[in-house]
Enzyme design. Structure first.
Site, PDB file in Angstrom:
ATOM      1  N   CYS A  49       1.038  -1.462  -0.207  1.00  0.00           N
ATOM      2  CA  CYS A  49      -0.002   0.263   0.108  1.00  0.00           C
ATOM      3  C   CYS A  49       0.826   0.919   0.352  1.00  0.00           C
ATOM      4  O   CYS A  49       2.265   1.046   0.535  1.00  0.00           O
ATOM      5  CB  CYS A  49      -1.300   0.141   1.535  1.00  0.00           C
ATOM      6  SG  CYS A  49      -2.126  -1.402   1.368  1.00  0.00           S
TER       7      CYS A  49
ATOM      8  N   GLY B 250      -0.731   0.674  -4.726  1.00  0.00           N
ATOM      9  CA  GLY B 250      -1.864   0.323  -5.072  1.00  0.00           C
ATOM     10  C   GLY B 250      -3.242   0.675  -5.287  1.00  0.00           C
ATOM     11  O   GLY B 250      -3.279   1.886  -5.748  1.00  0.00           O
TER      12      GLY B 250
ATOM     13  N   ASN C  87       0.664   0.067   5.594  1.00  0.00           N
ATOM     14  CA  ASN C  87       1.106  -0.521   4.636  1.00  0.00           C
ATOM     15  C   ASN C  87       2.182  -1.692   5.207  1.00  0.00           C
ATOM     16  O   ASN C  87       2.404  -1.505   5.779  1.00  0.00           O
ATOM     17  CB  ASN C  87       2.174   0.400   4.022  1.00  0.00           C
ATOM     18  CG  ASN C  87       3.585  -0.574   2.845  1.00  0.00           C
ATOM     19  OD1 ASN C  87       2.325  -1.377   2.007  1.00  0.00           O
ATOM     20  ND2 ASN C  87       4.185   0.266   2.965  1.00  0.00           N
ATOM     21  N   GLY C  88       1.710  -2.746   4.588  1.00  0.00           N
ATOM     22  CA  GLY C  88       2.335  -3.989   5.275  1.00  0.00           C
ATOM     23  C   GLY C  88       1.429  -5.288   5.808  1.00  0.00           C
ATOM     24  O   GLY C  88       0.413  -4.886   5.352  1.00  0.00           O
TER      25      GLY C  88
ATOM     26  N   TYR D 243      11.063  -4.297  -7.480  1.00  0.00           N
ATOM     27  CA  TYR D 243       9.853  -4.164  -8.436  1.00  0.00           C
ATOM     28  C   TYR D 243       8.274  -3.084  -7.680  1.00  0.00           C
ATOM     29  O   TYR D 243       8.316  -2.171  -8.643  1.00  0.00           O
ATOM     30  CB  TYR D 243       8.781  -5.606  -8.552  1.00  0.00           C
ATOM     31  CG  TYR D 243       7.237  -5.081  -8.516  1.00  0.00           C
ATOM     32  CD1 TYR D 243       6.693  -5.865 -10.412  1.00  0.00           C
ATOM     33  CD2 TYR D 243       5.901  -5.394  -8.643  1.00  0.00           C
ATOM     34  CE1 TYR D 243       5.842  -5.610 -11.094  1.00  0.00           C
ATOM     35  CE2 TYR D 243       4.451  -4.786  -8.974  1.00  0.00           C
ATOM     36  CZ  TYR D 243       4.896  -6.087 -10.382  1.00  0.00           C
ATOM     37  OH  TYR D 243       3.349  -5.537 -10.661  1.00  0.00           O
TER      38      TYR D 243
END
Length: 500
Positions: free
Chosen positions: A2, A28, A101-102, A257
Site C-alpha cells: 500500500c 495500490g 502499509n504492510g 518491482y
C-alpha cells in the site's frame, strides 16, 4: 503493498494529499482514502478504485483542514471491500484515524486479545483495524486531557511489543497532530521531508520519496526501524526510537518491482539498484550462455527497463522497445485472480511485430512469480515472428510466500514451486531461462548503502526475519491468498464509498 502519506501544513492539505496519492498509485489500485482534521473534527472520504475515481470536486471541498493522512490500498489481508478501504477511525481515545502499509503475522492472536482482554470490537478482517485498536487501547491507558508526544511514544512502544510483522503506519489524532512509525525490522519503507511556507516548516511523511518531491518537499531521511515521528498540529517535530531491539532489514522486493525507479529508499537509489541488477544479470547470462545468439534485448515494461538497458549494453546487443503498454490497465501482479491476470496481459501489452520478426529475442523481466504474464508474453513474441525467445529475470526464483505485505500467492501457485530452471523454461515456453542469483541481487542493492547488513529476502530464501512464521501460519495464509479464496472475496465486493 500500500501507499501512505500524511501532511501537516500551514494551509489546506487536501489537494497535496490527493496529488501525493496519485504519485504513489502504483503501490495500490484497489481503494483510496483521505482523512483531514479541522476544529476538532475529522473529514473522511474513501472508496474502491483509483485515486482519480474516488475523489471528485465535492469530496475535495469537504476535506478541510491543515493536516491529513491518505492511503492507496492493495489488499493482502481482509477483502477488497470499501468497508476495508483505509484510513480506519476510532473515536476513543480522543479520535484517531490510521492507515497502514504492510502485513501483521500475529493478527489472529491480536484479535483474540483485543476482544477478550481489551474489550474492543473489530468489524472487519483487516489487520489495520487490529493495529489501530491496539494503539488506541495503549494510548487510553495513559490518557489525560493534556497528553503529549511522550504518551504517544509510550503507546507506540507497546504496539511494537504486541504487533509482529512488517508495517509502516501513519495516524492522526484529533487536535494533536500526525504520527508515523516503522516496524522494528524496517521491512516496509517510510520517509519524511520538509517544505518552507512563509516562515513555517511544513512536514510530509510518505511511503516513497517521489511523493515528497512531487509536492515540493525536501527529503530529510527515512524513518529508522522502530522509530516514531510525531508532528504536532503547530508543525513541531518530535522523534523517538520506540523499539527495544531494532535492525534494518528492508524488503528487497521493493527495489526489484514495487518502488518507482526515481525513489530513494534507505539511502539507496532504486534506479541505480536496478542498473546494478542488470550488470550482475548479464554476467550470469555470459557465464551460462557464452556462445549466445541474441539479436535484440527487449524489456517487459515497465519495471524491467532499467535492468534491460544494462543487459543490452554489456552484451553489445541492440536494445529495443518491443511492447507498447496500455497505461489504463492496472498492474497484473496485483490482479485478484488468475482469470483476471490472464485477460489483462493481452489487454495491457501489444507487440511491435517489426522488432521480433526473424530475430532471436532476449526478454528481460524484473521477476517471475506465477508465470502467467511470462508465458503469454513469450507466446506473443512468437506470434509476432520471433525465431527464438529467451528470458532473463532480474530477480531469483520466487519460491516462498511473502508474509509482510506483498500479495504473493499460496506456494503451489508459484511457477518455480517444485520445478527446476529447465522445467520453468519449458512451462513458460522459453528456449532458455536465466535467473539472477540472490547474492548478486543483494549486492546490487547494498552497494547503494553499505550500512544495510541484511534484507528481507523471504520470498526467495524462505527466511522470515520476524521468526514467528510456521506451518500453521502458512496454512491460514494459503486459505486467504490462493486464487479460489480471492474469487470468493471479489464476488462480495461492495461498490459503496465511505464519508464522514
Amino acid at each position: 503493498m500500500c501507499g501512505i502519506v500524511g501532511i501537516v501544513g500551514k494551509g489546506p492539505v487536501n489537494l497535496d494529499l490527493y496529488e501525493s496519492l496519485s504519485v504513489i498509485q502504483h503501490r495500490g489500485q484497489d481503494a483510496a482514502g483521505i482523512v483531514t482534521c479541522q476544529d476538532g473534527k475529522f473529514f473522511m472520504r474513501k472508496g474502491n478504485g483509483l485515486v482519480r475515481d474516488v475523489f471528485f470536486k465535492q469530496h475535495m471541498e469537504r476535506l478541510q483542514g491543515n493536516m491529513g493522512i491518505g492511503h492507496a490500498r492493495y489488499p493482502t489481508a481482509g477483502c477488497s471491500s470499501s468497508l476495508e478501504a483505509q484510513p480506519f477511525y476510532v473515536n476513543s481515545p480522543y479520535g484517531i484515524a490510521l492507515a497502514h502499509n504492510g502485513n501483521l503475522t500475529n493478527t489472529e492472536k491480536l484479535k483474540a486479545e483485543l476482544f477478550q482482554e481489551d474489550m474492543r470490537h473489530l468489524n472487519t478482517e483487516s489487520d489495520t483495524e487490529a493495529i489501530l485498536n491496539v494503539f488506541a487501547h495503549e494510548l487510553a491507558l495513559t490518557a489525560h486531557p493534556k497528553f503529549n508526544h511522550e504518551d504517544i511514544f509510550r503507546a507506540v512502544s507497546a504496539v511494537h511489543e504486541r504487533c509482529k510483522g512488517g508495517y509502516a503506519i501513519i495516524a492522526m489524532i484529533v487536535g494533536k497532530g500526525i504520527l508515523a512509525f516503522r516496524d522494528p525490522n524496517g521491512i516496509r519503507p517510510c520517509v519524511y521531508g520538509t517544505r518552507e511556507n512563509n516562515g513555517v516548516t511544513e512536514y510530509m511523511i510518505a511511503s516513497e520519496s517521489v511523493a515528497l518531491q512531487a509536492q515540493g518537499f525536501e527529503l530529510v531521511r527515512d524513518l529508522a526501524p522502530g522509530e516514531a515521528v510525531f508532528v504536532s498540529e503547530d508543525c513541531e517535530l518530535f522523534t523517538r526510537q520506540c523499539a527495544k531491539e531494532a535492525h534494518l532489514r528492508p524488503c528487497i522486493f521493493e527495489y526489484v518491482y514495487f518502488a518507482r525507479p526515481d525513489s530513494i529508499m534507505d539511502n539507496v537509489s532504486v534506479y541505480k539498484a536496478r542498473l546494478r541488477m542488470g550488470q550482475t544479470l548479464v554476467q550470469k547470462i555470459l557465464r551460462e550462455r557464452p556462445d549466445h545468439d541474441i539479436d535484440v534485448v527487449i524489456p517487459i515494461p515497465d519495471t524491467s527497463r532499467t535492468s534491460a538497458l544494462e543487459v543490452a549494453y554489456h552484451l553489445n546487443t541492440k536494445y529495443r522497445e518491443g511492447f507498447i503498454k496500455n497505461r489504463y490497465i492496472g498492474r497484473t501482479f496485483i490482479m485478484p485472480g488468475q482469470t483476471e491476470r490472464k485477460k489483462s496481459v493481452r489487454q495491457k501489452l501489444n507487440p511491435i511485430d517489426l522488432e521480433f520478426q526473424g530475430k532471436n529475442v532476449l526478454l528481460v523481466d524484473d521477476s517471475i512469480v506465477r508465470g502467467t504474464t511470462s508465458k503469454q508474453i513469450i507466446q506473443m513474441a512468437r506470434e509476432a515472428g520471433a525465431n527464438k525467445v529467451y528470458m532473463a529475470s532480474a530477480a531469483p526464483p520466487v519460491r516462498y510466500p511473502n508474509v509482510y505485505g506483498i500479495d504473493m500467492p499460496a506456494e503451489e501457485e508459484f511457477i518455480a514451486h517444485n520445478r527446476t530452471i529447465e522445467q520453468i523454461a519449458e512451462e513458460i515456453g522459453a528456449d532458455w531461462l536465466v535467473y539472477q542469483d540472490l547474492e548478486d541481487l543483494i549486492d546490487a542493492v547494498r552497494k547503494g548503502n553499505e550500512d544495510i547488513k541484511e534484507f528481507d529476502c523471504s520470498c526467495f530464501d524462505g527466511n522470515y526475519v520476524t521468526n514467528d512464521v510456521d506451518e500453521e501460519y502458512f496454512e491460514r495464509l494459503q486459505n486467504k491468498r490462493n486464487d479460489a479464496a480471492k474469487r470468493t472475496t471479489v464476488s462480495r465486493v461492495s461498490a459503496e464509498s465511505v464519508e464522514l
